[in-house]
Design a protein around this motif. Structure first.
Motif, PDB file in Angstrom:
ATOM      1  N   PRO A   1       0.570  -1.605   0.250  1.00  9.43           N
ATOM      2  CA  PRO A   1       0.244   0.235  -0.156  1.00  9.43           C
ATOM      3  C   PRO A   1       0.943   1.219   0.073  1.00  9.43           C
ATOM      4  CG  PRO A   1      -0.944  -2.212   1.364  1.00  9.43           C
ATOM      5  CD  PRO A   1       0.561  -1.948   1.533  1.00  9.43           C
ATOM      6  N   THR A   2       1.829   0.821   1.038  1.00 12.55           N
ATOM      7  CA  THR A   2       2.513   2.410   0.687  1.00 12.55           C
ATOM      8  C   THR A   2       3.928   2.705  -0.646  1.00 12.55           C
ATOM      9  OG1 THR A   2       3.171   1.552   2.966  1.00 12.55           O
ATOM     10  CG2 THR A   2       4.791   3.541   2.278  1.00 12.55           C
ATOM     11  N   ILE A   3       4.170   1.721  -1.375  1.00 17.89           N
ATOM     12  CA  ILE A   3       4.372   1.754  -2.962  1.00 17.89           C
ATOM     13  C   ILE A   3       3.768   1.843  -4.089  1.00 17.89           C
ATOM     14  CG2 ILE A   3       5.809   0.549  -4.801  1.00 17.89           C
ATOM     15  CD1 ILE A   3       6.714  -1.381  -2.437  1.00 17.89           C
ATOM     16  N   ILE A   4       1.977   1.905  -3.846  1.00  9.95           N
ATOM     17  CA  ILE A   4       0.692   2.531  -4.494  1.00  9.95           C
ATOM     18  C   ILE A   4       1.203   3.481  -4.420  1.00  9.95           C
ATOM     19  CG2 ILE A   4      -0.972   1.668  -5.285  1.00  9.95           C
ATOM     20  CD1 ILE A   4       0.614  -0.175  -6.209  1.00  9.95           C
ATOM     21  N   SER A   5       0.433   3.977  -2.987  1.00  9.91           N
ATOM     22  CA  SER A   5       0.575   5.685  -2.572  1.00  9.91           C
ATOM     23  C   SER A   5       1.809   5.951  -2.956  1.00  9.91           C
ATOM     24  CB  SER A   5       0.435   5.733  -1.695  1.00  9.91           C
ATOM     25  OG  SER A   5      -1.018   4.624  -0.902  1.00  9.91           O
ATOM     26  N   ALA A   6       3.117   5.846  -3.318  1.00 12.71           N
ATOM     27  CA  ALA A   6       4.066   6.539  -3.403  1.00 12.71           C
ATOM     28  C   ALA A   6       4.197   6.187  -4.905  1.00 12.71           C
ATOM     29  CB  ALA A   6       5.653   5.758  -3.131  1.00 12.71           C
ATOM     30  N   LEU A   7       3.858   5.463  -6.068  1.00 12.72           N
ATOM     31  CA  LEU A   7       3.122   5.461  -7.060  1.00 12.72           C
ATOM     32  C   LEU A   7       2.565   6.900  -7.396  1.00 12.72           C
ATOM     33  CD1 LEU A   7       3.627   1.897  -8.392  1.00 12.72           C
ATOM     34  CD2 LEU A   7       5.073   3.784  -9.119  1.00 12.72           C
ATOM     35  N   LYS A   8       1.781   6.237  -6.709  1.00 15.85           N
ATOM     36  CA  LYS A   8       0.307   7.344  -7.066  1.00 15.85           C
ATOM     37  C   LYS A   8       1.074   8.853  -7.043  1.00 15.85           C
ATOM     38  CE  LYS A   8      -3.516   4.991  -6.101  1.00 15.85           C
ATOM     39  NZ  LYS A   8      -4.734   4.519  -5.140  1.00 15.85           N
ATOM     40  N   ILE A   9       1.852   9.987  -5.457  1.00 12.46           N
ATOM     41  CA  ILE A   9       2.574  10.881  -5.414  1.00 12.46           C
ATOM     42  C   ILE A   9       3.140  11.231  -7.311  1.00 12.46           C
ATOM     43  CG2 ILE A   9       3.529  12.513  -4.062  1.00 12.46           C
ATOM     44  CD1 ILE A   9       2.488  10.145  -2.109  1.00 12.46           C
ATOM     45  N   ASN A  10       4.254  10.219  -7.104  1.00 13.71           N
ATOM     46  CA  ASN A  10       5.028  10.223  -8.248  1.00 13.71           C
ATOM     47  C   ASN A  10       4.311  11.129  -9.651  1.00 13.71           C
ATOM     48  OD1 ASN A  10       6.909   9.715  -6.158  1.00 13.71           O
ATOM     49  ND2 ASN A  10       7.583   7.858  -7.131  1.00 13.71           N
ATOM     50  N   VAL A  11       3.559  10.177  -9.768  1.00 12.35           N
ATOM     51  CA  VAL A  11       2.361  10.649 -11.237  1.00 12.35           C
ATOM     52  C   VAL A  11       2.403  12.030 -11.471  1.00 12.35           C
ATOM     53  CG1 VAL A  11       0.600  10.988 -12.601  1.00 12.35           C
ATOM     54  CG2 VAL A  11       1.459   8.884 -11.794  1.00 12.35           C
ATOM     55  N   GLY A  12       1.916  12.565 -10.291  1.00  7.35           N
ATOM     56  CA  GLY A  12       1.772  14.492 -10.167  1.00  7.35           C
ATOM     57  C   GLY A  12       3.479  15.083  -9.903  1.00  7.35           C
ATOM     58  N   LEU A  13       3.515  14.275  -9.065  1.00  7.52           N
ATOM     59  CA  LEU A  13       5.444  15.023  -9.112  1.00  7.52           C
ATOM     60  C   LEU A  13       6.250  14.991 -10.654  1.00  7.52           C
ATOM     61  CD1 LEU A  13       6.256  14.006  -5.997  1.00  7.52           C
ATOM     62  CD2 LEU A  13       5.590  16.323  -6.657  1.00  7.52           C
ATOM     63  N   SER A  14       6.306  14.288 -11.117  1.00  8.24           N
ATOM     64  CA  SER A  14       7.024  13.899 -12.675  1.00  8.24           C
ATOM     65  C   SER A  14       6.027  14.397 -13.299  1.00  8.24           C
ATOM     66  CB  SER A  14       6.728  12.019 -13.166  1.00  8.24           C
ATOM     67  OG  SER A  14       7.532  11.102 -12.102  1.00  8.24           O
ATOM     68  N   TRP A  15       4.629  14.648 -13.534  1.00  7.77           N
ATOM     69  CA  TRP A  15       4.105  15.853 -14.741  1.00  7.77           C
ATOM     70  C   TRP A  15       4.910  17.568 -13.885  1.00  7.77           C
ATOM     71  CZ3 TRP A  15       2.332  14.959 -18.816  1.00  7.77           C
ATOM     72  CH2 TRP A  15       1.737  13.853 -19.212  1.00  7.77           C
ATOM     73  N   VAL A  16       4.857  17.554 -12.863  1.00  3.16           N
ATOM     74  CA  VAL A  16       5.213  19.008 -12.494  1.00  3.16           C
ATOM     75  C   VAL A  16       6.910  19.372 -12.421  1.00  3.16           C
ATOM     76  CG1 VAL A  16       6.266  19.974 -10.761  1.00  3.16           C
ATOM     77  CG2 VAL A  16       4.017  18.867 -10.649  1.00  3.16           C
ATOM     78  N   GLY A  17       7.704  18.045 -12.736  1.00  2.94           N
ATOM     79  CA  GLY A  17       9.266  18.185 -12.664  1.00  2.94           C
ATOM     80  C   GLY A  17       9.331  18.424 -14.713  1.00  2.94           C
ATOM     81  N   VAL A  18       8.923  17.842 -14.929  1.00  4.92           N
ATOM     82  CA  VAL A  18       8.648  17.312 -16.664  1.00  4.92           C
ATOM     83  C   VAL A  18       8.172  18.902 -16.878  1.00  4.92           C
ATOM     84  CG1 VAL A  18       7.772  16.707 -19.218  1.00  4.92           C
ATOM     85  CG2 VAL A  18       8.998  15.247 -17.199  1.00  4.92           C
ATOM     86  N   ILE A  19       6.978  19.122 -16.599  1.00  2.00           N
ATOM     87  CA  ILE A  19       6.749  20.906 -17.157  1.00  2.00           C
ATOM     88  C   ILE A  19       7.311  22.070 -16.506  1.00  2.00           C
ATOM     89  CG2 ILE A  19       4.654  22.936 -17.293  1.00  2.00           C
ATOM     90  CD1 ILE A  19       4.713  20.042 -18.674  1.00  2.00           C
ATOM     91  N   VAL A  20       8.087  22.275 -15.330  1.00  2.67           N
ATOM     92  CA  VAL A  20       9.042  22.669 -15.148  1.00  2.67           C
ATOM     93  C   VAL A  20      10.271  22.494 -15.694  1.00  2.67           C
ATOM     94  CG1 VAL A  20      10.905  23.577 -13.047  1.00  2.67           C
ATOM     95  CG2 VAL A  20       8.329  23.236 -12.082  1.00  2.67           C
TER      96      VAL A  20
END
Length: 271
Positions: free
Chosen positions: A196-215
């Protein structure tokens, strides 16, 4: 003869299942209705000049610009570039972050030593490192991917490592009693319990990855959705900006759904 594979339900159970399906259908219908009403009022208020279409654009103008991008052969190129960079940053951030979390769990001394540094790096705005990264690796796609990686990496390490430490100690002691190695404890207890923790980290990383790429695309890109947003703002084409934002929203949602679909498979491993 009755089919042995056929499952028979009671009437109460069938009524319950029907109610669940109706509720799901109602939720989906309401979500779609809200979306349709939102764009409808946006178009109507823009046509009636209640809002200035130059400042906020309007759906019909965005559709015209979408068709123009498609006819010029630029639409899918910009979408592909941004999605490619995001997926690479997402995968690298998740894999490297999880590996580092395993190392920290394996070597508790190293975990204690690096803890304050991880806290500082997590609090540090990664965007501030953008110019340095560009100077180191150059003005191109590698810089964008590294920025996306940095934004998601520390969060993954901290969250996954925290999940590892929350595993039931009694289970670990039981395996040690039976002579299990540390690798066996990691494989059969720690990793499955931390799904569950790893899945939560994956879901968080989706948004963070988009933020990083757009920046990153804001800083150095010559193509991609982030580039369209910046360029549209510079030449005062809000149709381009708003359309790019909507495409980003759709792409991010699709990626989130794909990651969430993995949850049931990994939860099966946990059980």
């Amino acid at each position: 003869m009755l089919n042995e594979n056929k499952i028979e339900y009671s009437k109460e159970h069938e009524i319950f299942l029907k109610n669940v399906k109706k509720r799901k259908a109602l939720i989906i219908f309401t979500q779609i209705l809200i979306l349709v009403l939102f764009f409808a009022q946006w178009e109507i208020t823009a046509r009636l000049k209640i809002i200035d279409p130059f400042l906020v654009s309007q759906p019909t103008r965005m559709i015209k610009f979408l068709i123009k991008l498609y006819q010029n052969g630029e639409l899918f190129r910009h979408i592909f570039v941004t999605c490619y960079e995001t997926i690479i940053g997402f995968v690298l951030g998740t894999l490297i972050g999880t590996i580092f979390a395993v190392i920290l769990w394996w070597w508790d001394f190293l975990s204690k030593v690096l803890e304050p540094y991880l806290v500082v790096l997590n609090a540090l705005p990664k965007i501030a490192l953008g110019p340095i990264i560009i100077f180191w690796v150059g003005n191109g796609r590698p810089a964008i991917i590294i920025i996306a990686l940095m934004i998601s990496l520390i969060v993954t390490i901290i969250s996954v490592h925290a999940g590892f430490k929350e595993v039931d100690e009694d289970k670990i002691k039981l395996l040690k009693t039976f002579g299990a190695t540390k690798f066996q404890i990691l494989r059969y207890v720690v990793l499955p319990s931390s799904v569950p923790t790893i899945i939560s980290a994956l879901k968080i990383n989706v948004g963070l990855s988009w933020v990083g790429v757009i920046v990153g695309e804001f800083l150095v890109a010559k193509e991609g959705l982030g580039f369209l947003i910046v360029f549209g703002g510079q030449v005062a084409q809000l149709d381009m900006v708003m359309l790019s934002i909507i495409i980003l929203s759709i792409a991010a949602y699709i990626m989130y759904i794909l990651v969430a679909s993995l949850e049931n498979k990994f939860l099966g491993w946990k059980n």
